[in-house]
Write an enzyme that holds these catalytic residues in place. Structure first.
Site, PDB file in Angstrom:
ATOM      1  N   PHE A 113       0.470  -1.465  -0.199  1.00 25.11           N
ATOM      2  CA  PHE A 113       0.015  -0.057  -0.062  1.00 25.11           C
ATOM      3  C   PHE A 113       1.263   1.405   0.098  1.00 25.11           C
ATOM      4  O   PHE A 113       1.426   1.494   0.848  1.00 25.11           O
ATOM      5  CB  PHE A 113      -1.096   0.260   1.546  1.00 25.11           C
ATOM      6  CG  PHE A 113      -1.933   1.226   1.516  1.00 25.11           C
ATOM      7  CD1 PHE A 113      -2.873   1.773   0.242  1.00 25.11           C
ATOM      8  CD2 PHE A 113      -1.229   2.485   1.960  1.00 25.11           C
ATOM      9  CE1 PHE A 113      -3.102   2.631   0.682  1.00 25.11           C
ATOM     10  CE2 PHE A 113      -2.145   3.263   2.039  1.00 25.11           C
ATOM     11  CZ  PHE A 113      -3.049   3.388   1.560  1.00 25.11           C
ATOM     12  N   ASP A 198       9.309   2.388   1.549  1.00 27.40           N
ATOM     13  CA  ASP A 198       8.051   3.351   1.661  1.00 27.40           C
ATOM     14  C   ASP A 198       8.169   2.588   3.221  1.00 27.40           C
ATOM     15  O   ASP A 198       7.389   1.923   4.084  1.00 27.40           O
ATOM     16  CB  ASP A 198       7.260   2.575   1.047  1.00 27.40           C
ATOM     17  CG  ASP A 198       5.937   3.396   1.641  1.00 27.40           C
ATOM     18  OD1 ASP A 198       6.311   4.270   2.960  1.00 27.40           O
ATOM     19  OD2 ASP A 198       4.670   3.230   0.669  1.00 27.40           O
ATOM     20  N   LYS A 227       3.197   9.701   7.771  1.00 27.12           N
ATOM     21  CA  LYS A 227       2.602   9.436   9.299  1.00 27.12           C
ATOM     22  C   LYS A 227       3.351  10.102  10.805  1.00 27.12           C
ATOM     23  O   LYS A 227       3.230  11.084  10.998  1.00 27.12           O
ATOM     24  CB  LYS A 227       2.325   7.888   9.569  1.00 27.12           C
ATOM     25  CG  LYS A 227       1.297   7.198   8.324  1.00 27.12           C
ATOM     26  CD  LYS A 227       0.589   6.533   8.659  1.00 27.12           C
ATOM     27  CE  LYS A 227      -0.813   5.930   7.940  1.00 27.12           C
ATOM     28  NZ  LYS A 227      -0.531   5.072   6.730  1.00 27.12           N
TER      29      LYS A 227
HETATM   30  C1  PLP Z   1      -0.488   5.550   4.624  1.00 28.16           C
HETATM   31  C2  PLP Z   1       0.528   4.495   3.597  1.00 28.16           C
HETATM   32  C3  PLP Z   1       0.371   5.780   2.568  1.00 28.16           C
HETATM   33  C4  PLP Z   1      -0.113   6.906   2.859  1.00 28.16           C
HETATM   34  O1  PLP Z   1       0.343   8.363   3.229  1.00 28.16           O
HETATM   35  P1  PLP Z   1      -1.338   9.053   3.150  1.00 28.16           P
HETATM   36  O2  PLP Z   1      -0.980  10.154   4.155  1.00 28.16           O
HETATM   37  O3  PLP Z   1      -2.366   8.460   3.603  1.00 28.16           O
HETATM   38  O4  PLP Z   1      -1.211   9.638   1.987  1.00 28.16           O
HETATM   39  C5  PLP Z   1       1.469   5.375   1.702  1.00 28.16           C
HETATM   40  N1  PLP Z   1       2.000   3.993   2.216  1.00 28.16           N
HETATM   41  C6  PLP Z   1       2.426   3.924   3.522  1.00 28.16           C
HETATM   42  C7  PLP Z   1       3.306   2.340   3.118  1.00 28.16           C
HETATM   43  C8  PLP Z   1       1.245   4.006   4.593  1.00 28.16           C
HETATM   44  O5  PLP Z   1       1.084   3.070   5.827  1.00 28.16           O
END
Ligand code: PLP
Length: 371
Positions: A113, A198, A227
């Site tokens: 994700f 990521d 986050k």
């Molecule tokens: C939450 C998340 C995102 C997206 O972040 P947003 O601030 O909601 O755009 C991307 N990568 C990972 C691994 C995430 O957990």
């Protein structure tokens, strides 16, 4: 919801909730952490947004701090994880155009994700995402997560980068085999491709390490954070090594990216999580949370997986939503990440007492659903 403090949230009716989700692993320091609130208050009184045409002090300080903590060399600030990943993709495409003869494909993983913009939905390994908003952005291949050989086999002349989460968060806290990141680093280095991590969910102490990649002693070419970096204030970052960077000023930008207010939040967070003893306590509390989850899960045949303070309880039946709903009714916030998976991402400062209170409520919910 109208108020938050540490591990607790209150709604407008005055009900109190024990928050083991924290906005999907966002509020790393808990709700309304005093350091964060006072950094925002004092920066808000000084300077909010001078315009993205100028550098500002919190931005420069945070860039220097993150480069020093990660070992990468340069940073771009944005407002969300998805946007930070967009920057990573832009960087990869430009790198491919300039140095790999136009290669622009990115190999990612099933279940991964990476956000909800058009590019990051195509990059995510979720078939339901790919069915929406056609045409799908081209240039992404997906292989099973945790399988380094599958990545090696998927590389072609068109590939510019490999992009993974060190632990898949949204997919339900899926932990790859030990050595996975190290193998990906070897494979990408040998093939001349970029490795993009990521760490929007796993970064900033969540896994018991400041950054998950540091547990395997590898250095990615590009790293994205979000986050927990702003810990409740919108802030994300894309970091890159000197060797991989090919972005020029103007290739990415935005009205609010790197605002002093957001970066002041990031500085308060990085100062807090790097204070002596902080990460030791994350690891201790993480081990304690794991123990309690094992204890509560065992009678119903549930197993536990995760690291640091990011855990999943894997249920033998698809009742995660029902359990989460029942917990909500008891004043406990947990997340049904998958039909059989409950996810736990409490404040990095969660106390033993709060973990015990969570375990008691979760046990009740599981027992009721068993009857
Ligand atoms: C939450 C998340 C995102 C997206 O972040 P947003 O601030 O909601 O755009 C991307 N990568 C990972 C691994 C995430 O957990």
């Amino acid at each position: 919801m109208v108020r938050g403090n540490g591990s607790w949230l209150w709604d407008e009716a005055g009900n109190r909730y024990l928050d083991f989700l924290q906005g999907w692993a966002v509020n790393a320091l808990g709700h309304c952490a005093p350091e964060l609130v006072s950094a925002l208050e004092s920066q808000a009184a000084k300077l909010l947004t001078p315009s993205p045409a100028f550098h500002n002090m919190p931005q420069l300080q945070l860039a220097a701090t993150l480069c020093q903590l990660t070992g990468l060399d340069q940073a771009v600030f944005c407002n969300s994880g998805a946007e930070a990943n967009e920057v990573a993709l832009k960087l990869a495409r430009k790198f491919g155009a300039e140095r790999l003869g136009g290669a622009h494909h990115v190999v990612a993983t099933h279940g991964g994700f990476h956000g909800r913009t058009l590019a990051t939905m195509a990059l995510s390994g979720k078939p339901a995402f790919h069915a929406l908003f056609h045409p799908l952005m081209p240039g992404f291949a997906h292989v099973p997560f945790g399988d380094a050989r599958a990545v090696a086999q998927a590389l072609t002349d068109d590939t510019v980068a490999v992009m993974v989460e060190p632990i898949q968060g949204e997919a339900g806290v899926v932990v790859p085999p030990a050595g996975y990141l190290r193998e990906l680093r070897q494979i990408t280095r040998k093939a001349g491709k970029l490795l993009i991590l990521d760490e929007v969910q796993t970064g900033i102490g969540r896994t018991g390490h400041l950054f998950a990649f540091q547990a395997e002693d590898v250095l990615p070419d590009i790293l994205t954070l979000g986050k927990g970096l702003g810990a409740g204030f919108p802030l994300s970052a894309t970091l890159v090594t000197k060797d991989a960077n090919c972005l020029a000023p103007g290739d990415h930008g935005g009205t609010y990216g790197g605002s002093p207010l957001a970066c002041a939040a990031g500085l308060a967070v990085t100062q807090t999580v790097t204070a002596p003893g902080f990460m030791d306590s994350v690891r201790e509390r993480g081990a304690y949370l794991r123990e309690r989850l094992v204890e509560v899960g065992a009678p119903v045949g549930a197993t536990v997986r995760g690291q640091g303070l990011l855990w999943a309880l894997v249920l033998p039946r698809p009742i995660a939503s029902a359990v989460a709903t029942s917990c909500f009714g008891k004043g406990l916030l947990v997340n049904a990440a998958q039909p059989t998976v409950l996810r736990f991402a409490p404040s990095l400062r969660v106390s033993q007492e709060e973990i015990d209170a969570m375990a008691t409520l979760l046990r009740q919910a599981l027992q009721e659903l068993r009857e």
